[in-house]
Motif scaffolding. Structure first.
Motif, PDB file in Angstrom:
ATOM      1  N   LEU A 195      37.971  41.031  29.570  1.00 26.33           N
ATOM      2  CA  LEU A 195      36.201  40.966  29.022  1.00 26.33           C
ATOM      3  C   LEU A 195      35.769  41.439  28.463  1.00 26.33           C
ATOM      4  CD1 LEU A 195      34.835  38.289  31.948  1.00 26.33           C
ATOM      5  CD2 LEU A 195      36.168  37.737  29.024  1.00 26.33           C
ATOM      6  N   ASN A 196      36.005  42.624  28.828  1.00 27.75           N
ATOM      7  CA  ASN A 196      34.661  44.215  28.282  1.00 27.75           C
ATOM      8  C   ASN A 196      35.758  44.275  27.511  1.00 27.75           C
ATOM      9  OD1 ASN A 196      32.880  43.925  30.124  1.00 27.75           O
ATOM     10  ND2 ASN A 196      33.237  45.909  31.490  1.00 27.75           N
ATOM     11  N   SER A 197      37.201  44.710  27.797  1.00 29.63           N
ATOM     12  CA  SER A 197      37.865  44.974  26.465  1.00 29.63           C
ATOM     13  C   SER A 197      37.977  44.382  25.233  1.00 29.63           C
ATOM     14  CB  SER A 197      39.331  45.411  26.806  1.00 29.63           C
ATOM     15  OG  SER A 197      40.152  45.421  26.664  1.00 29.63           O
ATOM     16  N   LYS A 198      38.030  43.090  25.155  1.00 25.52           N
ATOM     17  CA  LYS A 198      37.550  42.464  23.952  1.00 25.52           C
ATOM     18  C   LYS A 198      36.014  42.243  23.693  1.00 25.52           C
ATOM     19  CE  LYS A 198      37.465  37.340  23.222  1.00 25.52           C
ATOM     20  NZ  LYS A 198      37.507  35.692  23.631  1.00 25.52           N
ATOM     21  N   TYR A 199      35.258  42.702  24.647  1.00 25.11           N
ATOM     22  CA  TYR A 199      33.427  42.370  23.727  1.00 25.11           C
ATOM     23  C   TYR A 199      33.934  44.060  23.015  1.00 25.11           C
ATOM     24  CZ  TYR A 199      31.714  39.644  27.396  1.00 25.11           C
ATOM     25  OH  TYR A 199      31.503  37.863  28.233  1.00 25.11           O
ATOM     26  N   LYS A 200      34.403  44.969  23.441  1.00 25.86           N
ATOM     27  CA  LYS A 200      33.874  46.048  22.737  1.00 25.86           C
ATOM     28  C   LYS A 200      35.356  45.727  21.563  1.00 25.86           C
ATOM     29  CE  LYS A 200      34.184  48.804  26.821  1.00 25.86           C
ATOM     30  NZ  LYS A 200      35.084  49.880  27.773  1.00 25.86           N
ATOM     31  N   THR A 201      36.301  45.330  20.705  1.00 23.15           N
ATOM     32  CA  THR A 201      36.862  45.478  19.792  1.00 23.15           C
ATOM     33  C   THR A 201      35.958  44.437  19.125  1.00 23.15           C
ATOM     34  OG1 THR A 201      38.644  43.440  20.671  1.00 23.15           O
ATOM     35  CG2 THR A 201      38.843  45.541  20.853  1.00 23.15           C
ATOM     36  N   GLU A 202      35.332  42.853  19.440  1.00 26.46           N
ATOM     37  CA  GLU A 202      34.375  42.309  18.018  1.00 26.46           C
ATOM     38  C   GLU A 202      33.650  42.760  18.144  1.00 26.46           C
ATOM     39  OE1 GLU A 202      33.939  38.724  20.648  1.00 26.46           O
ATOM     40  OE2 GLU A 202      35.960  38.466  21.158  1.00 26.46           O
ATOM     41  N   ASN A 203      32.664  43.734  18.925  1.00 24.46           N
ATOM     42  CA  ASN A 203      31.878  44.815  18.577  1.00 24.46           C
ATOM     43  C   ASN A 203      31.856  45.358  17.811  1.00 24.46           C
ATOM     44  OD1 ASN A 203      29.622  43.039  20.189  1.00 24.46           O
ATOM     45  ND2 ASN A 203      30.149  44.392  22.188  1.00 24.46           N
ATOM     46  N   LEU A 204      33.296  45.769  18.057  1.00 24.17           N
ATOM     47  CA  LEU A 204      33.495  47.080  16.492  1.00 24.17           C
ATOM     48  C   LEU A 204      33.636  46.330  15.344  1.00 24.17           C
ATOM     49  CD1 LEU A 204      34.042  50.300  16.331  1.00 24.17           C
ATOM     50  CD2 LEU A 204      36.539  49.029  16.744  1.00 24.17           C
ATOM     51  N   ARG A 205      34.328  44.972  15.132  1.00 28.82           N
ATOM     52  CA  ARG A 205      34.622  44.737  13.972  1.00 28.82           C
ATOM     53  C   ARG A 205      32.634  44.049  13.087  1.00 28.82           C
ATOM     54  NH1 ARG A 205      38.660  42.391  17.594  1.00 28.82           N
ATOM     55  NH2 ARG A 205      36.908  40.516  17.058  1.00 28.82           N
ATOM     56  N   PHE A 206      32.070  43.829  14.135  1.00 30.41           N
ATOM     57  CA  PHE A 206      30.811  43.336  14.019  1.00 30.41           C
ATOM     58  C   PHE A 206      30.381  45.146  13.233  1.00 30.41           C
ATOM     59  CE2 PHE A 206      26.793  42.966  14.735  1.00 30.41           C
ATOM     60  CZ  PHE A 206      25.626  42.146  13.306  1.00 30.41           C
ATOM     61  N   LEU A 207      30.462  45.681  14.118  1.00 29.55           N
ATOM     62  CA  LEU A 207      29.234  47.165  13.943  1.00 29.55           C
ATOM     63  C   LEU A 207      29.979  47.597  12.079  1.00 29.55           C
ATOM     64  CD1 LEU A 207      27.139  49.563  14.444  1.00 29.55           C
ATOM     65  CD2 LEU A 207      29.713  50.508  14.961  1.00 29.55           C
ATOM     66  N   ARG A 208      31.243  47.206  11.764  1.00 25.53           N
ATOM     67  CA  ARG A 208      31.967  47.816  10.808  1.00 25.53           C
ATOM     68  C   ARG A 208      31.851  47.273   9.616  1.00 25.53           C
ATOM     69  NH1 ARG A 208      36.389  47.050   7.633  1.00 25.53           N
ATOM     70  NH2 ARG A 208      37.258  45.237   9.820  1.00 25.53           N
ATOM     71  N   THR A 209      31.707  45.647  10.237  1.00 24.56           N
ATOM     72  CA  THR A 209      31.097  44.576   8.988  1.00 24.56           C
ATOM     73  C   THR A 209      28.958  45.028   8.451  1.00 24.56           C
ATOM     74  OG1 THR A 209      32.751  43.220   9.945  1.00 24.56           O
ATOM     75  CG2 THR A 209      31.189  42.019   9.060  1.00 24.56           C
ATOM     76  N   HIS A 210      29.118  45.179   9.756  1.00 22.26           N
ATOM     77  CA  HIS A 210      27.595  45.125   9.974  1.00 22.26           C
ATOM     78  C   HIS A 210      26.895  45.891   8.489  1.00 22.26           C
ATOM     79  CE1 HIS A 210      23.131  44.757  10.583  1.00 22.26           C
ATOM     80  NE2 HIS A 210      22.729  45.704   9.975  1.00 22.26           N
ATOM     81  N   LEU A 211      28.331  47.391   9.071  1.00 21.87           N
ATOM     82  CA  LEU A 211      27.773  48.602   8.375  1.00 21.87           C
ATOM     83  C   LEU A 211      27.959  48.296   6.654  1.00 21.87           C
ATOM     84  CD1 LEU A 211      28.144  51.559  10.625  1.00 21.87           C
ATOM     85  CD2 LEU A 211      25.952  50.247  10.035  1.00 21.87           C
ATOM     86  N   GLY A 212      29.115  47.234   6.232  1.00 20.41           N
ATOM     87  CA  GLY A 212      29.427  46.993   5.066  1.00 20.41           C
ATOM     88  C   GLY A 212      30.917  47.596   4.200  1.00 20.41           C
ATOM     89  N   MET A 213      31.128  48.361   5.562  1.00 22.43           N
ATOM     90  CA  MET A 213      32.698  48.848   4.995  1.00 22.43           C
ATOM     91  C   MET A 213      33.689  49.067   5.291  1.00 22.43           C
ATOM     92  SD  MET A 213      31.514  52.544   7.454  1.00 22.43           S
ATOM     93  CE  MET A 213      29.421  53.460   7.296  1.00 22.43           C
ATOM     94  N   THR A 214      34.896  49.031   4.721  1.00 21.51           N
ATOM     95  CA  THR A 214      36.473  49.020   4.771  1.00 21.51           C
ATOM     96  C   THR A 214      36.677  50.115   6.027  1.00 21.51           C
ATOM     97  OG1 THR A 214      36.871  50.488   3.467  1.00 21.51           O
ATOM     98  CG2 THR A 214      36.441  48.124   2.295  1.00 21.51           C
ATOM     99  N   GLN A 215      38.483  49.249   5.885  1.00 25.31           N
ATOM    100  CA  GLN A 215      38.547  49.981   8.009  1.00 25.31           C
ATOM    101  C   GLN A 215      38.476  51.839   7.132  1.00 25.31           C
ATOM    102  OE1 GLN A 215      41.890  48.051   8.370  1.00 25.31           O
ATOM    103  NE2 GLN A 215      40.913  46.632   9.947  1.00 25.31           N
ATOM    104  N   LYS A 216      39.181  51.921   5.890  1.00 26.32           N
ATOM    105  CA  LYS A 216      39.140  53.389   5.813  1.00 26.32           C
ATOM    106  C   LYS A 216      37.549  53.823   5.219  1.00 26.32           C
ATOM    107  CE  LYS A 216      41.025  55.563   1.473  1.00 26.32           C
ATOM    108  NZ  LYS A 216      40.511  56.385   0.875  1.00 26.32           N
ATOM    109  N   GLU A 217      36.889  53.172   5.126  1.00 27.62           N
ATOM    110  CA  GLU A 217      35.337  53.585   4.890  1.00 27.62           C
ATOM    111  C   GLU A 217      34.852  54.498   6.386  1.00 27.62           C
ATOM    112  OE1 GLU A 217      33.894  51.376   0.957  1.00 27.62           O
ATOM    113  OE2 GLU A 217      33.550  50.779   2.683  1.00 27.62           O
TER     114      GLU A 217
END
Length: 334
Positions: free
Chosen positions: A6-28
């Motif tokens: 569960l924690n591993s799943k949370y971390k990947t979801e939260n990483l995606r949210f953070l990047r999206t929240h910052l308005g960044m592409t994966q490269k950025e």
């Protein structure tokens, strides 16, 4: 499904949210947070994309580097996605691109100081009987003038206090002291739990000391109602253990600790342990490894329960001390 999964799943979801929240592409995101000293990327876009979708051994590296740069606690990534999104939206509310991140980092420290000032301000008002639970507080304009900060900073700080349960923000009506106004006197602990991961070891030590004292006081002060609640929980723990229901077993075990704290008769001990427990539920990186550890916990809880019912203060304290020592070895927190 285990806590670890569960924690591993949370971390990947939260990483995606953070990047999206910052308005960044994966490269950025890689160029901002994952650059080596020689200026080259520490990983490829393909590797990062795989971590975002499936996790992996380098996920911790990514989360730590991003947390360091943004000056947020890496422990936040283990929280459930809704809670993580709420906290990140508060802490980095204006971060829409890489140019605003620096301003957000500076603001985090200022908000930390403002939170302390506001909680001390409200605590004094409560002690002086100028405020009581349920009372409406001043407008953000008035508070901004008193604290000598901007209204946006006040609004951001009030949202944090609302999330932590200190205030009750009612859209269109105003902001009120929550019904649990006593929490203003332990908010420095609550805030450090959420934001200062470097203090986790100290916090766990405090938790262990409070658990031991709670058991000692429970043996001395538990009333009939409290003893009945402990007996009921002991029965539920026993049933879950016999039927190998791991989730129910752990839920009842945590409820047992809460009940011991309530039976102590000390509201401050109970409130502080409740604050710590709410965080610990989200930070177990490994959980139990099998039936053997479940049996250990079962036996330890039964001993604590028996000694409390017998009114053995010193025995209860020693049994809880040993339980907390072994629990620290059984679980890892990140």
């Amino acid at each position: 499904m285990t806590d670890q999964m569960l924690n591993s799943k949370y971390k990947t979801e939260n990483l995606r949210f953070l990047r999206t929240h910052l308005g960044m592409t994966q490269k950025e995101f890689i160029e901002r947070f994952l650059i080596r000293e020689d200026g080259t990327p520490a990983m490829s876009v393909a590797t990062f994309s795989n971590l975002e979708s499936k996790g992996g051994i380098r996920l911790a590296e990514v989360l730590l580097k991003a947390s360091e740069a943004l000056q947020i606690d890496s422990m936040l990534f283990s929280m459930d996605p809704d809670t993580f999104a709420r906290k990140i939206s508060i802490l980095l509310s204006d971060s829409a691109d890489t140019e605003t991140i620096g301003r957000s980092v500076a603001r985090t420290g200022k908000i930390d100081q403002l939170l302390y000032k506001l909680t001390m301000y409200f605590a004094e008002k409560l002690m002086d009987k100028e405020l009581k639970k349920g009372d409406k507080i001043e407008s953000d304009r008035e508070l901004a003038k008193k604290m000598n900060v901007g209204r946006s900073a006040i609004r951001e700080a009030l949202k944090v206090l609302d999330v932590l349960g200190m205030l009750d923000i009612r859209p269109g009506q105003g902001t009120y002291i929550s019904s649990e106004e006593a929490n203003f006197f332990i908010i420095p602990l609550s805030w450090s739990l959420f934001l200062n991961g470097s203090q986790l070891k100290d916090i766990l030590e405090v938790r262990n000391l409070l658990e031991v004292k709670a058991a000692q006081l429970a043996a001395e002060h538990a009333d009939d109602a409290g003893r009945r609640r402990l007996s009921l929980l002991a029965e539920k723990i026993s049933k879950a253990y016999e039927e190998q229901e791991e989730k129910e077993f752990l839920d009842y075990e945590m409820e047992f600790h809460r009940c011991v704290a309530q039976c102590s008769g000390n509201q401050v001990i109970y409130s502080m342990l409740e604050t710590i427990s709410n965080l610990m539920r989200r930070l177990s990186a490994t959980g139990m490894t099998g039936v053997h550890q479940q049996e250990e916990i079962y036996q330890e809880n039964q001993r604590i329960y028996s000694l409390i019912l017998a009114g053995d203060k010193e025995g209860s304290a020693e049994a809880m001390r040993e339980h907390m020592k072994r629990s620290t070895q059984r679980y890892h927190y990140i």
